[in-house]
Motif scaffolding. Structure first.
Motif, PDB file in Angstrom:
ATOM      1  N   THR A 136      59.769  41.452 -81.890  1.00 25.99           N
ATOM      2  CA  THR A 136      61.192  41.876 -82.187  1.00 25.99           C
ATOM      3  C   THR A 136      61.735  40.695 -83.388  1.00 25.99           C
ATOM      4  O   THR A 136      62.289  40.825 -84.433  1.00 25.99           O
ATOM      5  CB  THR A 136      62.293  41.579 -81.164  1.00 25.99           C
ATOM      6  N   GLN A 137      61.320  39.434 -82.942  1.00 25.35           N
ATOM      7  CA  GLN A 137      61.685  38.446 -83.936  1.00 25.35           C
ATOM      8  C   GLN A 137      60.935  38.290 -85.175  1.00 25.35           C
ATOM      9  O   GLN A 137      61.307  38.395 -86.545  1.00 25.35           O
ATOM     10  CB  GLN A 137      61.516  36.969 -83.307  1.00 25.35           C
ATOM     11  N   GLN A 186      62.800  51.652 -85.757  1.00 23.47           N
ATOM     12  CA  GLN A 186      64.205  51.597 -85.353  1.00 23.47           C
ATOM     13  C   GLN A 186      65.012  50.665 -86.210  1.00 23.47           C
ATOM     14  O   GLN A 186      66.317  50.470 -86.093  1.00 23.47           O
ATOM     15  CB  GLN A 186      64.116  50.882 -83.797  1.00 23.47           C
ATOM     16  N   THR A 187      64.329  50.222 -87.170  1.00 20.70           N
ATOM     17  CA  THR A 187      65.069  49.385 -88.203  1.00 20.70           C
ATOM     18  C   THR A 187      65.715  49.958 -89.134  1.00 20.70           C
ATOM     19  O   THR A 187      65.342  50.890 -89.823  1.00 20.70           O
ATOM     20  CB  THR A 187      63.980  48.437 -89.127  1.00 20.70           C
ATOM     21  N   PRO A 202      57.069  41.356 -76.370  1.00 23.22           N
ATOM     22  CA  PRO A 202      57.959  42.162 -77.201  1.00 23.22           C
ATOM     23  C   PRO A 202      59.214  41.294 -77.742  1.00 23.22           C
ATOM     24  O   PRO A 202      59.630  41.582 -78.961  1.00 23.22           O
ATOM     25  CB  PRO A 202      58.872  42.674 -75.837  1.00 23.22           C
ATOM     26  N   GLY A 210      59.469  49.016 -83.470  1.00 25.60           N
ATOM     27  CA  GLY A 210      60.452  48.570 -83.920  1.00 25.60           C
ATOM     28  C   GLY A 210      60.829  48.771 -85.374  1.00 25.60           C
ATOM     29  O   GLY A 210      62.099  48.775 -85.599  1.00 25.60           O
ATOM     30  N   ALA A 265      62.168  41.127 -87.745  1.00 26.02           N
ATOM     31  CA  ALA A 265      63.399  40.816 -88.369  1.00 26.02           C
ATOM     32  C   ALA A 265      63.251  39.687 -89.325  1.00 26.02           C
ATOM     33  O   ALA A 265      63.789  39.666 -90.548  1.00 26.02           O
ATOM     34  CB  ALA A 265      64.182  40.256 -87.268  1.00 26.02           C
TER      35      ALA A 265
END
Length: 478
Positions: free
Chosen positions: A267-268, A307-308, A263, A304, A271
């Motif tokens: 996430t990283q 959700q950005t 996870p 993810g 990003a």
């Protein structure tokens, strides 16, 4: 409509006398200002001013003088931090919080790292145990600094700090798309009270950059930008045997092994791909995932990416903004369409703008799964918020896929096994490796290999890029 028509040469402002360019706001798609560019004659004038300043004494300035000058520059930039952030947000579409905490903060961090490097700098030392054999580092002379639009303060800071600390005089030619940021920077340089001609700013497009590269009084060209332009600069500079430092494109791999914190890695990874709307040369744009965790990774990445947030530059928050121009937006859209046509599995995003945005050069954060090395989205630098995902079955295959690119800027590794992390890091043909989300140390060398260019920036390496090594035998230092 605002008109930006000033350039800075030999310690004084003067009106630019070249062509005029329309400045388009990437959020509104409307022209909001006009940039008047320097002329070829003014380009030559700026180089001549830098040469005079170097010959008049700056080339012999001691470490204490150069350090004090850099300290004054940092102080003046700090005083203009909010103005710089607002300018960056307006002209390239960076969300204002990111402009403050990412763009401006990164530029200042690079300058401070250069200051630290200066404190440990040795410029004249014994070559061996015999003091009459010495190694001396000397400034190259006049430096041409040609910088991109995507990190308009950060990339200037890397070059400006190194050149100033090394003892060079400089001519800065920023991208025509981000010249307003450079103009604010020039005000800071003026207030820092440097000798006239040590810093000069000219504005313009590719023709002015070419004139700068071709000038015989330029001793080094430091360029950050596209590989295509980098090739041109290398060829043109070679005519005069002018030294070059080239920081170019990238298509950086991010390897997720089965023992990573999945996870967190997803996430990283998202990003690091989507940050700055994907407009970073070291973006982690190729995610390579161990097959045992691949489908779970795909599901997490889809969630993810969905959700950005994408939104207007003036709004606060951790969202991403638009592409810089209509041309760059079209490029991203073309690659999204090509990914679909080549058979990649679209798991997030896709063509067009986000539904809530009816204008502006905004792309959807997009993720493709099941991407293979024969697809253009695997090999080409897109420079937008587009992530590819590819499974692998062994460490050896992961390394082979990571290295299956003509670029060689950065690599990222996610694993709980320190021995494997080190082993894979050594095997990647890149200039920089980050493991498990660890940020680079301030002052760590920045640069790559292959189509990502050559040479290094930041810290001690950034200073040495603007200096030449001279051996002296038969005389001790006095």
């Amino acid at each position: 409509m605002a008109v930006f028509d000033q350039i800075f040469i030999a310690g004084a402002w003067q009106p630019a006398s070249g062509q005029s360019l329309a400045l388009i706001n990437p959020d509104t798609e409307a022209q909001e200002a006009q940039l008047v560019c320097a002329s070829p004659d003014q380009c030559a004038e700026a180089v001549a001013a830098a040469r005079r300043a170097f010959d008049a004494g700056w080339g012999q300035a001691d470490l204490a003088t150069r350090r004090a000058a850099l300290e004054r520059v940092i102080t003046q930039i700090e005083a203009r931090a909010e103005e710089l952030a607002q300018t960056i947000s307006t002209e390239i579409g960076a969300p204002i919080d990111f402009a403050r905490k990412g763009q401006v903060a990164a530029g200042l961090a690079h300058l401070r790292a250069t200051l630290v490097a200066l404190d440990g700098l040795v410029e004249d030392c014994p070559l061996t145990n015999h003091p009459e054999h010495r190694l001396r580092y000397e400034p190259l002379g006049v430096a041409a600094l040609i910088t991109p639009w995507n990190w308009p303060l950060n990339q200037v800071a890397l070059k400006l700090g190194g050149a100033l600390a090394a003892g060079c005089c400089m001519v800065l030619k920023p991208s025509e798309l981000s010249s307003r940021t450079a103009l604010v920077l020039a005000e800071a340089m003026e207030a820092a009270d440097l000798p006239p001609g040590v810093f000069n700013l000219i504005t313009g497009a590719g023709d002015i950059g070419a004139a700068l590269v071709q000038n015989r009084d330029v001793d080094i060209v430091s360029f950050t930008g596209s590989t295509r332009t980098g090739r041109f600069i290398a060829a043109e500079a070679a005519q005069n045997m002018t030294r070059t430092v080239l920081e170019l494109g990238g298509k950086s791999p991010n390897i997720l092994f089965e023992d990573c914190d999945l996870p967190l890695a997803i996430t990283q990874g998202l990003a690091h791909c989507f940050r700055n709307a994907g407009q970073s040369c070291n973006a982690a744009s190729r995610m390579l995932v161990a097959r045992d965790i691949y489908e779970r990774a795909v599901a997490l990445a889809a969630e993810g990416a969905a959700q950005t947030r994408v939104d207007r530059p003036a709004l606060p928050g951790a969202h991403i903004g638009p592409q810089i121009t209509a041309l760059q937006y079209a490029r991203v859209q073309d690659y999204v369409s090509q990914g679909l046509a080549e058979g990649a599995r679209l798991i997030a995003g896709g063509p067009g703008r986000p539904d809530h945005l009816d204008h502006g050069f905004y792309s959807r954060p997009t993720v493709f799964a099941d991407v293979t090395p024969d697809m253009a989205i695997f090999t080409d630098e897109i420079f937008g918020p587009v992530l590819t995902m590819t499974p692998f079955d062994s460490e050896e295959e992961a390394i082979a896929l990571a290295n299956q690119t003509e670029y060689g800027l950065a690599g990222y590794i996610q694993t709980a096994d320190p021995a494997r992390a080190d082993r894979v890091a050594r095997a990647l043909r890149v200039g920089m490796v980050q493991i498990n989300g660890q940020s680079r140390e301030n002052g760590a060398p920045f640069g790559g290999r292959g189509l990502s260019g050559y040479g290094r920036e930041a810290g001690l390496f950034g200073i040495r890029a603007f200096q030449d090594a001279k051996s002296i035998s038969g005389a001790v230092a006095v």
